[in-house]
Design a protein around this motif. Structure first.
Motif, PDB file in Angstrom:
ATOM      1  N   ALA A 180      50.981 -30.236  -7.816  1.00  0.00           N
ATOM      2  CA  ALA A 180      52.330 -30.321  -8.389  1.00  0.00           C
ATOM      3  C   ALA A 180      53.149 -29.075  -8.054  1.00  0.00           C
ATOM      4  O   ALA A 180      54.354 -29.154  -7.780  1.00  0.00           O
ATOM      5  N   THR A 181      52.496 -27.927  -8.065  1.00  0.00           N
ATOM      6  CA  THR A 181      53.186 -26.677  -7.715  1.00  0.00           C
ATOM      7  C   THR A 181      53.629 -26.697  -6.264  1.00  0.00           C
ATOM      8  O   THR A 181      54.754 -26.292  -5.933  1.00  0.00           O
ATOM      9  N   ALA A 182      52.756 -27.191  -5.371  1.00  0.00           N
ATOM     10  CA  ALA A 182      53.103 -27.276  -3.950  1.00  0.00           C
ATOM     11  C   ALA A 182      54.287 -28.209  -3.733  1.00  0.00           C
ATOM     12  O   ALA A 182      55.205 -27.907  -2.955  1.00  0.00           O
ATOM     13  N   VAL A 183      54.268 -29.346  -4.430  1.00  0.00           N
ATOM     14  CA  VAL A 183      55.381 -30.299  -4.330  1.00  0.00           C
ATOM     15  C   VAL A 183      56.685 -29.631  -4.771  1.00  0.00           C
ATOM     16  O   VAL A 183      57.727 -29.744  -4.107  1.00  0.00           O
ATOM     17  N   THR A 184      56.629 -28.921  -5.887  1.00  0.00           N
ATOM     18  CA  THR A 184      57.826 -28.277  -6.420  1.00  0.00           C
ATOM     19  C   THR A 184      58.308 -27.158  -5.513  1.00  0.00           C
ATOM     20  O   THR A 184      59.517 -26.962  -5.330  1.00  0.00           O
ATOM     21  N   TYR A 185      57.380 -26.402  -4.924  1.00  0.00           N
ATOM     22  CA  TYR A 185      57.761 -25.353  -3.980  1.00  0.00           C
ATOM     23  C   TYR A 185      58.552 -25.937  -2.807  1.00  0.00           C
ATOM     24  O   TYR A 185      59.600 -25.405  -2.407  1.00  0.00           O
ATOM     25  N   ILE A 186      58.034 -27.016  -2.223  1.00  0.00           N
ATOM     26  CA  ILE A 186      58.712 -27.634  -1.083  1.00  0.00           C
ATOM     27  C   ILE A 186      60.084 -28.150  -1.507  1.00  0.00           C
ATOM     28  O   ILE A 186      61.069 -28.038  -0.775  1.00  0.00           O
ATOM     29  N   SER A 187      60.163 -28.699  -2.721  1.00  0.00           N
ATOM     30  CA  SER A 187      61.443 -29.164  -3.237  1.00  0.00           C
ATOM     31  C   SER A 187      62.429 -28.007  -3.387  1.00  0.00           C
ATOM     32  O   SER A 187      63.602 -28.118  -3.000  1.00  0.00           O
ATOM     33  N   LEU A 188      61.959 -26.898  -3.938  1.00  0.00           N
ATOM     34  CA  LEU A 188      62.828 -25.744  -4.158  1.00  0.00           C
ATOM     35  C   LEU A 188      63.382 -25.176  -2.852  1.00  0.00           C
ATOM     36  O   LEU A 188      64.541 -24.773  -2.780  1.00  0.00           O
ATOM     37  N   ILE A 189      62.550 -25.139  -1.819  1.00  0.00           N
ATOM     38  CA  ILE A 189      62.974 -24.521  -0.555  1.00  0.00           C
ATOM     39  C   ILE A 189      63.557 -25.544   0.419  1.00  0.00           C
ATOM     40  O   ILE A 189      63.796 -25.223   1.586  1.00  0.00           O
ATOM     41  N   SER A 190      63.798 -26.770  -0.050  1.00  0.00           N
ATOM     42  CA  SER A 190      64.202 -27.845   0.860  1.00  0.00           C
ATOM     43  C   SER A 190      65.493 -27.520   1.613  1.00  0.00           C
ATOM     44  O   SER A 190      65.609 -27.827   2.808  1.00  0.00           O
ATOM     45  N   TYR A 191      66.469 -26.916   0.938  1.00  0.00           N
ATOM     46  CA  TYR A 191      67.729 -26.599   1.630  1.00  0.00           C
ATOM     47  C   TYR A 191      67.510 -25.518   2.683  1.00  0.00           C
ATOM     48  O   TYR A 191      68.001 -25.632   3.815  1.00  0.00           O
TER      49      TYR A 191
END
Length: 375
Positions: free
Chosen positions: A297-308
């Motif tokens: 879940a943390t990895a998913v959220t990290y990728i989401s946060l840095i998506s831009y």
């Protein structure tokens, strides 16, 4: 320990994990689609079976999130000029500093390392006019989708402001009227260009602002339903989700049956069908949050946060400039080891670079927007 902290990101307690999943998938689909030339055709074809349109996902998700922001702001504070300018300032502090940083970086590197690169090619990209009516690949080609979003940020609040304050139409009605009108405008424009035979003149209509504005409107309509018809939105979330999955599978099959981008299906149904599928996923995903985060879940959220940041860095800088130009001799081999090397460099450099950009540039510039308010 210090290196770990160097890359560590703070995950807010109010994040909606379902939307993080969607945002993560969207950016990974985009980054994967730009890696085609780095992979053998057979490998890319295999992974393409699991590929969906990441840009469409971003557009619908952006329309949903921005629509919710506008609705909640207007319902709480009314729709004054200060609210309008505050919205624009907050949006532009979120997107423009990182974008212009990359325009500068790419401009300098292109001038130094690409023979005959004209600096004047950058000018349209400073004003997001590079793809208003025609696609433009002269510089920073992937920024076409950000241009669509920026014109959305500018036009939707402005149209709503005039509808509410000058035509005296209440906000709820204005929102659905403007959303449906813009959705129909782009949809029928694509149909008109197709039926009249003018489509080839657009070069690549898929990356033209006026041809893609409808994609975001599906998200805005989702925000409208979520806020004003919340019981309906939540009560039917599982039915909508199953419908969305079925529509996505149908979209995938039809996309293989009609791959020509100038076919009737591709021009007229490809985007509406997929956007409706994404919209149907939102009732469930927009209510799916986590109290505790494990490693996945943390990895998913990290990728989401840095998506831009990942969107900005992965293609024109990492792929086109570094791999294809500046370090082309280093990656010039044709063996399997060079293919692996290029792909490892592409993904690792993109993700680590995006992580650093997000933490040490994107977050500080976003914090500045909280200090600016219009009275």
């Amino acid at each position: 320990m210090q290196i770990k902290n160097f890359f560590k990101l703070d995950i807010g307690h109010n994040r909606i994990f379902g939307l993080d999943i969607l945002r993560m998938l969207a950016i990974l689909f985009v980054v994967f689609s730009h890696s085609a030339s780095l992979l053998p055709d057979t490998v890319y074809t295999f992974f393409d079976l699991f590929y969906f349109d990441g840009v469409c996902i971003f557009f619908v998700l952006s329309g949903f999130l921005i629509g919710n922001i506008i609705i909640k702001s207007v319902e709480k504070n009314g729709f004054s000029r200060s609210e309008l300018f505050t919205f624009w300032i907050r949006r532009w502090f979120r997107t423009l500093p990182s974008y212009y940083l990359f325009v500068l970086i790419l401009g300098v590197l292109s001038k130094v390392f690409i023979t005959g690169f004209p600096l004047r090619a950058i000018i349209p990209f400073l004003f997001f006019s590079q793809n208003l009516t025609h696609a433009n690949d002269s510089f920073f080609g992937e920024s076409w989708s950000l241009s669509v979003e920026e014109w959305f940020y500018l036009s939707i609040p402005l149209l709503l402001f005039f509808s509410v304050n000058f035509f005296k139409i209440n906000f709820k009605r204005s929102l659905i009227l403007v959303s449906v009108a813009l959705l129909l405008f782009s949809t029928f424009l694509r149909y008109y260009m197709y039926s009249s035979g003018h489509l080839p003149e657009m070069v690549d209509y898929r990356r033209v602002v006026i041809m893609r504005m409808d994609n975001l409107m599906y998200g805005v309509i989702g925000a409208y339903l979520s806020f004003y018809y919340h019981h309906f939105w939540t009560k039917n979330k599982y039915k909508f989700f199953v419908t969305g999955i079925v529509l996505m599978l149908a979209w995938k099959v039809l996309s293989y049956l009609y791959p020509n981008i100038e076919s009737f299906y591709y021009v007229n149904l490809f985007y509406p069908l997929f956007c409706m599928a994404v919209l149907c996923l939102l009732p469930l995903l927009s209510q799916y949050s986590l109290k505790k985060y494990g490693k996945i879940a943390t990895a998913v959220t990290y990728i989401s946060l840095i998506s831009y940041s990942l969107y900005l860095i992965h293609f024109s800088l990492i792929k086109k400039l570094l791999i294809d130009n500046i370090f082309s001799s280093f990656f010039a081999g044709s063996g399997i080891e060079f293919m692996v090397l290029k792909n490892v460099f592409y993904w690792v450099a993109s993700i680590l670079g995006a992580l650093l950009l997000y933490k040490y540039f994107e977050i500080p510039t976003m914090k500045l927007r909280d200090k600016i308010k219009f009275k």
